[in-house]
Design an enzyme around this catalytic site. Structure first.
Site, short mmCIF file in Angstrom:
data_model
loop_
_atom_site.label_atom_id
_atom_site.label_comp_id
_atom_site.label_asym_id
_atom_site.label_seq_id
_atom_site.Cartn_x
_atom_site.Cartn_y
_atom_site.Cartn_z
N ASP A 1 -2.14 6.49 -4.72
CA ASP A 1 -2.39 5.33 -3.60
C ASP A 1 -2.69 4.04 -4.35
OD1 ASP A 1 -3.21 3.99 -1.62
OD2 ASP A 1 -4.97 5.43 -0.83
N ASP B 1 0.76 -1.22 0.20
CA ASP B 1 0.08 0.04 -0.06
C ASP B 1 0.82 1.23 -0.07
OD1 ASP B 1 -2.15 1.68 0.34
OD2 ASP B 1 -2.19 1.37 2.51
#
Ligand SMILES: *[C@@H]1O[C@H](CO)[C@@H](O)[C@H](O)[C@H]1NC(C)=O
Length: 430
Positions: free
Chosen positions: A318, A91
């Site tokens: 992201d 992530d």
């Protein structure tokens, strides 16, 4: 899963470049939208959000306010000697590594089976099966806890483990994960392949994880953003690798593939230490980060069809967000321009899957990047598609936009940690 040293790429036997293959899964959000349970879940989350806003400590720096309910790309790492394997989300929108500890859930308590689990439609997606009402009537149902289905780290079986013991806690939208810290060797990729191996890395050993993780295939989360974003300022594994000079270059490339709503298929590659020239074209441009916390930078403009806004904002790249989020007046206008309409119950824009538009344009550093319609029209079942944008408000500070997977699938992202910049290159096949 393959992980290999790209000898050809850098032409050195000692080359420190590693590839980490990802698996694409169907997100929980996508499953719930198709099953019709998403609106009820959203209402529940809103209820929790309002309840939490009343308490002072709601907004903690660097923590995700979502629940990874839209996670789509996962990969394996190993911890310890000999290696123990964990499936994690890699992530770029967070900066801590945590996995369940062997003691996870032992201190349990009733909090592992929250109220919403008594609703069977929620339970199926969000809770340990032993929480669900149909099972509750069974005699001697095992005590529910979200750790039960996870791989757990056993420090007593690792010869390289070192104690730390500092406690940590990360808040998510509907719950939290918490535990204590330890140090061990972290390796990116599967055991038995060529791994990027990072000794003496501090990580979180979770003793409690929120029940919404029960139905997620992942064991934990590996954050790839900067140390300044990390809870307890723990140095993230990849930053630790760079600090120990384990990589050719202090950067990594993310290549994600569009695969539709399918489970468990190869879905992309992370390349640590080099620009990925196998899956990506030439880098179009690098943009300086405006803040090296998230991978945050300036976006000049966004538009589609006849609409365009050039207000200028801070954005983040992201990998852990499957859509693109931004200020509602702009996402509404983008949606209107493609004939999509916002559905309050679902909290999303629906569009005709056959909508035709030439693509959403994003301007960064004066360069125009076009995200094709196929990346932003996501099948939602029953002939409907979602327009892959969502209204997002960070609350007055921080980034105004989140550029998630649709942008990343179109353009490989070169996260240049050393230079504090981000590069974009056309993704092959996008
Ligand atoms: C992760 O590792 C497990 C256990 O070794 C394996 O079964 C699984 O296929 C791997 N998953 C991925 C995404 O590579």
């Amino acid at each position: 899963m393959k992980l290999l040293v790209l000898l050809a790429l850098v032409g050195l036997a000692s080359a420190a470049v590693y590839q980490h293959s990802l698996t694409k899964i169907t997100s929980k959000r996508s499953k719930m939208i198709k099953a019709g349970t998403w609106p009820a879940y959203l209402k529940y989350k809103e209820f929790l959000r309002l309840a939490k806003t009343k308490t002072a400590n709601f907004q903690s720096v660097g923590q995700k306010v979502n629940d990874y309910e839209d996670l789509e790309y996962v990969g394996n790492i190993t911890i310890g000697t000999p290696a123990q394997t964990f499936l994690v989300i890699l992530d770029t929108g967070s900066a801590n590594l945590w996995v369940p500890d062997t003691t996870c859930g032992a201190g349990g308590g009733g909090s592992d089976c929250p109220d919403y689990c008594s609703d069977e439609t929620f339970c199926e997606f969000l809770c340990d099966q032993s929480c669900c009402s149909s099972k509750k009537s069974l005699p001697a149902a095992p005590k529910a806890n979200a750790c039960s289905t996870k791989h757990k780290f056993d420090s007593s079986k690792s010869s390289t483990y070192q104690k730390d013991g500092t406690s940590w806690n990360i808040q998510y939208g509907t719950g939290s994960a918490s535990g204590f810290q330890g140090l061990d060797t972290i390796a990116f990729g599967d055991a038995g392949t060529t791994q990027l191996t990072v000794p003496k890395t501090t990580f979180g050993q979770a003793t409690s994880i929120a029940s919404f993780f029960a139905q997620d295939p992942i064991d934990g989360i590996l954050g790839l953003a900067f140390t300044s974003l990390a809870v307890n300022n723990v140095v993230p594994p990849l930053i630790n690798a760079i600090n120990q000079n384990l990589l050719d270059k202090p950067l990594f490339t993310v290549y994600l593939q569009e695969k539709g709503a399918v489970d468990n298929v190869p879905g992309g590659v992370y390349t640590y230490g080099a620009v990925d020239t196998q899956n990506c074209g030439a880098v179009i441009a690098y943009q300086k980060l405006s803040s090296a916390t998230y991978y945050q930078f300036k976006m000049d403009a966004i538009g589609v069809g006849s609409y365009s806004s050039s207000t200028g904002w801070d954005v983040i790249s992201d990998t852990g967000t499957s859509f693109i989020g931004g200020p509602q007046d702009v996402t509404d206008a983008l949606a209107k321009a493609v004939g999509a309409t916002y559905d309050d119950n679902y909290g999303t824009y629906f569009a005709d899957c056959k909508s035709s538009f030439t693509g959403v344009t994003v301007t960064i550093g004066g360069k125009v990047y076009t995200i094709s319609s196929k990346q932003v029209l996501v099948d939602a079942g029953n002939g409907q598609c979602e327009f892959a944008f969502f209204p997002f408000d960070f609350g007055g500070y921080g980034p105004a936009w989140i550029l998630g997977d649709p942008f990343i699938r179109q353009y490989c992202q070169v996260y240049n940690i050393g230079e504090k910049s981000i590069g974009f290159a056309p993704a092959n096949g996008a």
